[in-house]
Design a protein around this motif. Sequence first.
Motif, PDB file in Angstrom:
ATOM      1  N   GLU A  39      24.391  68.583  41.253  1.00  0.00           N
ATOM      2  CA  GLU A  39      24.977  67.344  40.744  1.00  0.00           C
ATOM      3  C   GLU A  39      26.320  67.073  41.389  1.00  0.00           C
ATOM      4  N   ARG A  40      26.551  65.801  41.685  1.00  0.00           N
ATOM      5  CA  ARG A  40      27.811  65.358  42.283  1.00  0.00           C
ATOM      6  C   ARG A  40      28.459  64.341  41.349  1.00  0.00           C
ATOM      7  N   PRO A  41      29.214  64.800  40.356  1.00  0.00           N
ATOM      8  CA  PRO A  41      29.811  63.856  39.410  1.00  0.00           C
ATOM      9  C   PRO A  41      30.995  63.112  39.999  1.00  0.00           C
ATOM     10  N   TRP A  42      31.370  62.062  39.274  1.00  0.00           N
ATOM     11  CA  TRP A  42      32.541  61.238  39.597  1.00  0.00           C
ATOM     12  C   TRP A  42      33.549  61.397  38.472  1.00  0.00           C
ATOM     13  N   ARG A  43      34.789  61.074  38.758  1.00  0.00           N
ATOM     14  CA  ARG A  43      35.826  61.068  37.711  1.00  0.00           C
ATOM     15  C   ARG A  43      36.832  59.973  38.014  1.00  0.00           C
ATOM     16  N   GLY A  44      37.526  59.554  36.956  1.00  0.00           N
ATOM     17  CA  GLY A  44      38.564  58.548  37.114  1.00  0.00           C
ATOM     18  C   GLY A  44      39.777  59.146  37.802  1.00  0.00           C
ATOM     19  N   MET A  45      40.684  58.294  38.219  1.00  0.00           N
ATOM     20  CA  MET A  45      41.864  58.738  38.959  1.00  0.00           C
ATOM     21  C   MET A  45      43.034  59.125  38.056  1.00  0.00           C
ATOM     22  N   ARG A  46      42.816  59.227  36.764  1.00  0.00           N
ATOM     23  CA  ARG A  46      43.832  59.674  35.815  1.00  0.00           C
ATOM     24  C   ARG A  46      45.034  58.734  35.728  1.00  0.00           C
ATOM     25  N   GLU A  47      44.773  57.466  35.868  1.00  0.00           N
ATOM     26  CA  GLU A  47      45.838  56.476  35.755  1.00  0.00           C
ATOM     27  C   GLU A  47      45.841  55.907  34.347  1.00  0.00           C
ATOM     28  N   ARG A  48      46.966  55.399  33.930  1.00  0.00           N
ATOM     29  CA  ARG A  48      47.069  54.814  32.598  1.00  0.00           C
ATOM     30  C   ARG A  48      46.340  53.500  32.510  1.00  0.00           C
ATOM     31  N   GLY A  49      46.154  52.847  33.611  1.00  0.00           N
ATOM     32  CA  GLY A  49      45.503  51.550  33.644  1.00  0.00           C
ATOM     33  C   GLY A  49      45.780  50.886  34.974  1.00  0.00           C
ATOM     34  N   ILE A  50      45.428  49.632  35.042  1.00  0.00           N
ATOM     35  CA  ILE A  50      45.552  48.885  36.284  1.00  0.00           C
ATOM     36  C   ILE A  50      46.287  47.579  36.002  1.00  0.00           C
ATOM     37  N   THR A  51      47.269  47.256  36.827  1.00  0.00           N
ATOM     38  CA  THR A  51      47.958  45.980  36.782  1.00  0.00           C
ATOM     39  C   THR A  51      47.635  45.251  38.077  1.00  0.00           C
ATOM     40  N   LEU A  52      46.981  44.107  37.984  1.00  0.00           N
ATOM     41  CA  LEU A  52      46.658  43.326  39.175  1.00  0.00           C
ATOM     42  C   LEU A  52      47.830  42.417  39.493  1.00  0.00           C
ATOM     43  N   ASP A  53      48.213  42.373  40.772  1.00  0.00           N
ATOM     44  CA  ASP A  53      49.415  41.647  41.152  1.00  0.00           C
ATOM     45  C   ASP A  53      49.164  40.896  42.455  1.00  0.00           C
ATOM     46  N   ALA A  54      49.192  39.589  42.385  1.00  0.00           N
ATOM     47  CA  ALA A  54      49.063  38.760  43.587  1.00  0.00           C
ATOM     48  C   ALA A  54      49.914  37.518  43.404  1.00  0.00           C
ATOM     49  N   GLU A  55      50.523  37.092  44.460  1.00  0.00           N
ATOM     50  CA  GLU A  55      51.329  35.874  44.426  1.00  0.00           C
ATOM     51  C   GLU A  55      50.402  34.658  44.374  1.00  0.00           C
ATOM     52  N   ALA A 105      50.730  31.909  45.662  1.00  0.00           N
ATOM     53  CA  ALA A 105      50.672  31.269  46.983  1.00  0.00           C
ATOM     54  C   ALA A 105      49.611  31.904  47.882  1.00  0.00           C
ATOM     55  N   ASP A 106      49.258  33.161  47.620  1.00  0.00           N
ATOM     56  CA  ASP A 106      48.189  33.832  48.370  1.00  0.00           C
ATOM     57  C   ASP A 106      46.885  33.496  47.656  1.00  0.00           C
ATOM     58  N   ARG A 107      46.299  32.369  48.032  1.00  0.00           N
ATOM     59  CA  ARG A 107      45.160  31.814  47.297  1.00  0.00           C
ATOM     60  C   ARG A 107      43.983  32.785  47.190  1.00  0.00           C
ATOM     61  N   GLU A 108      43.668  33.511  48.265  1.00  0.00           N
ATOM     62  CA  GLU A 108      42.526  34.426  48.230  1.00  0.00           C
ATOM     63  C   GLU A 108      42.785  35.585  47.264  1.00  0.00           C
ATOM     64  N   ALA A 109      43.960  36.187  47.360  1.00  0.00           N
ATOM     65  CA  ALA A 109      44.288  37.302  46.472  1.00  0.00           C
ATOM     66  C   ALA A 109      44.377  36.831  45.028  1.00  0.00           C
ATOM     67  N   PHE A 110      44.977  35.655  44.811  1.00  0.00           N
ATOM     68  CA  PHE A 110      45.110  35.152  43.449  1.00  0.00           C
ATOM     69  C   PHE A 110      43.745  34.815  42.853  1.00  0.00           C
ATOM     70  N   ALA A 111      42.840  34.266  43.681  1.00  0.00           N
ATOM     71  CA  ALA A 111      41.480  33.995  43.203  1.00  0.00           C
ATOM     72  C   ALA A 111      40.787  35.295  42.812  1.00  0.00           C
ATOM     73  N   ALA A 112      41.049  36.371  43.550  1.00  0.00           N
ATOM     74  CA  ALA A 112      40.465  37.670  43.207  1.00  0.00           C
ATOM     75  C   ALA A 112      41.019  38.181  41.878  1.00  0.00           C
ATOM     76  N   VAL A 113      42.326  37.983  41.646  1.00  0.00           N
ATOM     77  CA  VAL A 113      42.921  38.380  40.366  1.00  0.00           C
ATOM     78  C   VAL A 113      42.272  37.606  39.222  1.00  0.00           C
ATOM     79  N   VAL A 114      42.083  36.316  39.416  1.00  0.00           N
ATOM     80  CA  VAL A 114      41.459  35.481  38.387  1.00  0.00           C
ATOM     81  C   VAL A 114      40.031  35.967  38.110  1.00  0.00           C
ATOM     82  N   ALA A 115      39.274  36.247  39.169  1.00  0.00           N
ATOM     83  CA  ALA A 115      37.893  36.717  38.995  1.00  0.00           C
ATOM     84  C   ALA A 115      37.847  38.073  38.300  1.00  0.00           C
ATOM     85  N   ALA A 116      38.734  38.992  38.692  1.00  0.00           N
ATOM     86  CA  ALA A 116      38.770  40.311  38.049  1.00  0.00           C
ATOM     87  C   ALA A 116      39.211  40.183  36.595  1.00  0.00           C
ATOM     88  N   GLY A 117      40.240  39.356  36.358  1.00  0.00           N
ATOM     89  CA  GLY A 117      40.684  39.139  34.982  1.00  0.00           C
ATOM     90  C   GLY A 117      39.587  38.558  34.115  1.00  0.00           C
TER      91      GLY A 117
END
Length: 195
Positions: A79-95, A97-109
């Motif tokens: 078996e080859r298990p996976w595990r999380g990266m032990r982070e408290r969470g994720i904060t998505l951050d895009a300006e 003005a960067d339309r592509e990155a901001f659209a990705a933030v909106v889609a992920a949100g």
Amino acid sequence: MEEPRLHRDGTRIVSQTESIKALTHPLRIRLIDLFRGGDELTATQCAEATGESVASCSFHLRQLAKYGYLERGEARGRERPWRGMRERGITLDAEPADREAFAAVVAAGSAFLNDAVERLNAWYAQAADDDPEWTKASTQRFTTFWATPEEMRELGDRISALTEPFQGRFEDPSTRPEGARHVRMLAATWTDPQS
């Protein structure tokens, strides 16, 4: 993959467009959630937990690892298990003005929000049959108010501070009080475009 940066609340800041886009798939949101407790899981176990195929889970687990959200755990025989990266969470951050990155933030949100609303609706569907003490302790609030950007940031910081004492209970079950349940909280602030 971008170098990890941490937000003041300890969450990982993700600003690279492709890394943000990796979070726009609903199954990936569910998979990340499976690893929040520190468990190591195989693709087969993920498939059982999500109702998806092993092949689909394997593909999405690899994509999450590619962008640093998961990593390989210790091999257990074949078996080859996976595990999380032990982070408290994720904060998505895009300006904005960067339309592509901001659209990705909106889609992920939207993907995270849809998952949370689905879980809340599932709770509503069974709440009448739950222990009344738990039903009455659950809260749903909606309010509106006028605030400045600084006040909105302060409110977010205060909400984070309120939930801080509960954060370590995912990783260390011994810190959970007797009778504790896994609780979810959804909090969002935004400006009303119609005001």
